[in-house]
Scaffold this active site. Structure first.
Site, PDB file in Angstrom:
ATOM      1  N   ARG A 229       0.862  -1.177   0.000  1.00  0.00           N
ATOM      2  CA  ARG A 229       0.000   0.000   0.000  1.00  0.00           C
ATOM      3  C   ARG A 229       0.903   1.233   0.000  1.00  0.00           C
ATOM      4  NH1 ARG A 229      -3.488  -2.804  -1.427  1.00  0.00           N
ATOM      5  NH2 ARG A 229      -5.519  -3.225  -0.490  1.00  0.00           N
ATOM      6  N   GLU A 258      -3.652   7.415  -4.672  1.00  0.00           N
ATOM      7  CA  GLU A 258      -4.000   6.877  -5.998  1.00  0.00           C
ATOM      8  C   GLU A 258      -5.287   7.519  -6.519  1.00  0.00           C
ATOM      9  OE1 GLU A 258      -4.100   2.631  -5.512  1.00  0.00           O
ATOM     10  OE2 GLU A 258      -2.030   2.572  -4.835  1.00  0.00           O
ATOM     11  N   HIS A 276      -1.446   0.084  -9.825  1.00  0.00           N
ATOM     12  CA  HIS A 276      -2.091  -0.835  -8.862  1.00  0.00           C
ATOM     13  C   HIS A 276      -2.726  -2.023  -9.592  1.00  0.00           C
ATOM     14  CE1 HIS A 276      -4.100  -1.036  -4.638  1.00  0.00           C
ATOM     15  NE2 HIS A 276      -3.937  -2.256  -5.141  1.00  0.00           N
TER      16      HIS A 276
HETATM   17  P1  NAP Z   1      -0.624 -11.503   4.920  1.00  0.00           P
HETATM   18  O1  NAP Z   1      -0.577 -12.955   4.578  1.00  0.00           O
HETATM   19  O2  NAP Z   1      -1.456 -11.062   6.074  1.00  0.00           O
HETATM   20  O3  NAP Z   1       0.886 -11.022   5.127  1.00  0.00           O
HETATM   21  C1  NAP Z   1       1.241  -9.823   5.728  1.00  0.00           C
HETATM   22  C2  NAP Z   1       2.578  -9.999   6.431  1.00  0.00           C
HETATM   23  O4  NAP Z   1       3.003  -8.734   6.947  1.00  0.00           O
HETATM   24  C3  NAP Z   1       2.557 -10.979   7.594  1.00  0.00           C
HETATM   25  O5  NAP Z   1       3.608 -11.894   7.425  1.00  0.00           O
HETATM   26  C4  NAP Z   1       2.778 -10.126   8.835  1.00  0.00           C
HETATM   27  O6  NAP Z   1       3.590 -10.871   9.736  1.00  0.00           O
HETATM   28  C5  NAP Z   1       3.526  -8.932   8.270  1.00  0.00           C
HETATM   29  N1  NAP Z   1       3.309  -7.697   9.009  1.00  0.00           N
HETATM   30  C6  NAP Z   1       2.136  -7.151   9.396  1.00  0.00           C
HETATM   31  N2  NAP Z   1       2.349  -6.007  10.064  1.00  0.00           N
HETATM   32  C7  NAP Z   1       3.688  -5.828  10.102  1.00  0.00           C
HETATM   33  C8  NAP Z   1       4.539  -4.830  10.673  1.00  0.00           C
HETATM   34  N3  NAP Z   1       4.034  -3.787  11.348  1.00  0.00           N
HETATM   35  N4  NAP Z   1       5.867  -4.958  10.520  1.00  0.00           N
HETATM   36  C9  NAP Z   1       6.381  -6.010   9.852  1.00  0.00           C
HETATM   37  N5  NAP Z   1       5.632  -6.989   9.305  1.00  0.00           N
HETATM   38  C10 NAP Z   1       4.303  -6.899   9.433  1.00  0.00           C
HETATM   39  O7  NAP Z   1      -1.135 -10.655   3.690  1.00  0.00           O
HETATM   40  P2  NAP Z   1      -0.963 -10.951   2.123  1.00  0.00           P
HETATM   41  O8  NAP Z   1      -2.088 -11.753   1.624  1.00  0.00           O
HETATM   42  O9  NAP Z   1       0.419 -11.457   1.906  1.00  0.00           O
HETATM   43  O10 NAP Z   1      -1.138  -9.458   1.550  1.00  0.00           O
HETATM   44  C11 NAP Z   1      -0.243  -8.452   1.950  1.00  0.00           C
HETATM   45  C12 NAP Z   1      -0.711  -7.096   1.476  1.00  0.00           C
HETATM   46  O11 NAP Z   1      -0.442  -6.949   0.080  1.00  0.00           O
HETATM   47  C13 NAP Z   1      -2.201  -6.818   1.573  1.00  0.00           C
HETATM   48  O12 NAP Z   1      -2.590  -6.465   2.888  1.00  0.00           O
HETATM   49  C14 NAP Z   1      -2.397  -5.684   0.576  1.00  0.00           C
HETATM   50  O13 NAP Z   1      -2.255  -4.433   1.200  1.00  0.00           O
HETATM   51  C15 NAP Z   1      -1.257  -5.893  -0.416  1.00  0.00           C
HETATM   52  N6  NAP Z   1      -1.779  -6.274  -1.736  1.00  0.00           N
HETATM   53  C16 NAP Z   1      -1.533  -5.460  -2.805  1.00  0.00           C
HETATM   54  C17 NAP Z   1      -2.001  -5.822  -4.055  1.00  0.00           C
HETATM   55  C18 NAP Z   1      -1.742  -4.979  -5.255  1.00  0.00           C
HETATM   56  O14 NAP Z   1      -2.513  -5.042  -6.202  1.00  0.00           O
HETATM   57  N7  NAP Z   1      -0.656  -4.217  -5.305  1.00  0.00           N
HETATM   58  C19 NAP Z   1      -2.744  -6.991  -4.204  1.00  0.00           C
HETATM   59  C20 NAP Z   1      -2.979  -7.781  -3.105  1.00  0.00           C
HETATM   60  C21 NAP Z   1      -2.479  -7.423  -1.872  1.00  0.00           C
HETATM   61  P3  NAP Z   1       3.631 -10.522  11.312  1.00  0.00           P
HETATM   62  O15 NAP Z   1       2.204 -10.458  11.755  1.00  0.00           O
HETATM   63  O16 NAP Z   1       4.436 -11.627  11.900  1.00  0.00           O
HETATM   64  O17 NAP Z   1       4.336  -9.200  11.413  1.00  0.00           O
HETATM   65  C1  8YV Z   2      -7.110  -4.890  -5.706  1.00  0.00           C
HETATM   66  C2  8YV Z   2      -5.489  -5.209  -3.731  1.00  0.00           C
HETATM   67  O1  8YV Z   2      -6.649  -4.122  -6.780  1.00  0.00           O
HETATM   68  O2  8YV Z   2      -6.343  -7.220  -2.876  1.00  0.00           O
HETATM   69  C3  8YV Z   2      -5.799  -6.144  -2.626  1.00  0.00           C
HETATM   70  O3  8YV Z   2      -5.482  -5.811  -1.473  1.00  0.00           O
HETATM   71  O4  8YV Z   2      -4.855  -4.221  -3.533  1.00  0.00           O
HETATM   72  C4  8YV Z   2      -5.901  -5.530  -5.116  1.00  0.00           C
HETATM   73  O5  8YV Z   2      -6.063  -6.893  -5.308  1.00  0.00           O
HETATM   74  C5  8YV Z   2      -8.011  -4.041  -4.925  1.00  0.00           C
HETATM   75  O6  8YV Z   2      -8.290  -4.509  -3.675  1.00  0.00           O
HETATM   76  C6  8YV Z   2      -9.288  -3.878  -5.735  1.00  0.00           C
HETATM   77  O7  8YV Z   2     -10.235  -3.245  -5.005  1.00  0.00           O
END
Ligand code: NAP
Ligand code: 8YV
Length: 310
Positions: A229, A258, A276
């Protein structure tokens, strides 16, 4: 004439849902957009997309709301604490997008190291045809990639990068049972990394986790890649670090405001800028949409969510 369906409305749509998800939700539940809702009484479920905010104001507008179903794994757009206070449950879309987002994270790591986007601009600008040479890039093999947030997506990206010969380090608050090297803080991780790959959730707990100190620790030869994010990175500090040559470049899929990208970034050749699109493939977005429907169905039928957060 009102667009209001004739039977009781139990589901509404909030925010920027993708058109096909809007159609699916509208057809299955006769769910109007919040703006088209004549009477909020009886609305139990809000389906939200596009990172639209769901806070106290939206909850006030829907007095019978019991579930917020978010299209996206990140749910920093939803005030989960306020929802809990009101007995409202929240779901997201984990796992189904992990591969697509991990692929995009790897794409950005490879791009900043190998300068693929810059090389494409080089060819299109006619520089190659004029006899100019692209500066040499950096090897992925042997590069230390520091994953900040080794969760579902971070782990999937790390495994892919290991296959490319990169050395994986990471920081999460709790060390994981993995062979990769854990660091106790983002600064320590950045100091050890050639590329810092950010994959923590957004929200208050991680706001500006990547600040000037972390960027300085990454150093003049280091690259930042953010697929998490925009709020996680201090964008002003990032621009300053790039302008001062205190980091080597950046690959960014997400931004603080964004779809606005700072003009200072648009001008630079050492950054890769994506709108994104981490999960933006047809198959993945449809899988996210199906999980949204599964959550709404489960809540309407049994009062449960399939993928609740928290
Ligand atoms: P997840 O499985 O919950 O992984 C998040 C990781 O971050 C966990 O390992 C957690 O471990 C760690 N974490 C949380 N808070 C932290 C902190 N303060 N300091 C250090 N580490 C921390 O989530 P995910 O499914 O991998 O998704 C991660 C993120 O990617 C989403 O929340 C979203 O914002 C982003 N995302 C972006 C897109 C895009 O289109 N660009 C798409 C999908 C997701 P600990 O709890 O041990 O710290
Ligand atoms: C999407 C994302 O673009 O899953 C997330 O956290 O950032 C992306 O997969 C977004 O959530 C669409 O609303």
């Amino acid at each position: 004439m009102s667009s209001q369906p004739q039977h009781p409305v139990r589901v509404v749509q909030l925010g920027g849902l993708m058109p096909f998800v809007r159609s699916w939700v509208a057809e299955r539940y006769a769910a109007p957009a919040l703006a088209d809702l004549d009477d909020p009484a009886g609305v139990e479920v809000a389906v939200v997309g596009g990172g639209a905010a769901v806070g106290a104001a939206e909850m006030d507008a829907l007095p019978d709301l019991r579930a917020v179903v978010n299209f996206g794994v990140g749910y920093d757009n939803v005030d989960v604490a306020e929802a809990a206070r009101r007995g409202i449950v929240v779901s997201n879309t984990p796992d189904v997008l992990t591969d697509a987002v991990a692929d995009l994270a790897v794409l950005l790591v490879l791009d900043v190291l190998r300068r693929a986007s810059a090389a494409d601009r080089f060819v299109r600008s006619g520089a190659w045809a004029r006899g100019e040479r692209m500066p040499l890039a950096r090897d992925v093999r042997g590069a230390v990639v520091g994953v900040l947030g080794l969760g579902r997506i971070g782990s999937a990206a790390a495994a892919r990068l290991e296959a490319f010969g990169a050395e994986v380090h990471y920081h999460s608050r709790r060390p994981r049972d993995v062979a990769w090297t854990h660091h106790v803080s983002p600064v320590d991780l950045a100091r050890a990394s050639d590329v810092l790959l950010v994959l923590v959730p957004g929200g208050d707990g991680t706001r500006h986790l990547v600040d000037a100190e972390v960027l300085d620790a990454l150093g003049a030869d280091g690259f930042l890649v953010n697929v998490a994010r925009g709020s996680v990175v201090d964008e002003d500090a990032l621009v300053a670090a790039l302008e001062d040559g205190r980091i080597a470049g950046a690959g960014l899929d997400v931004f603080a405001d964004e779809p606005h990208v700072p003009a200072a970034l648009l001008r630079r050749d050492d950054v890769v800028l994506l709108p994104h699109v981490g999960s933006a493939t047809t198959g993945t977005r449809e899988a996210m949409g199906r999980l949204v429907l599964d959550n709404v169905d489960a809540f309407l039928e049994r009062g449960e969510l399939v993928t609740p957060v928290g």
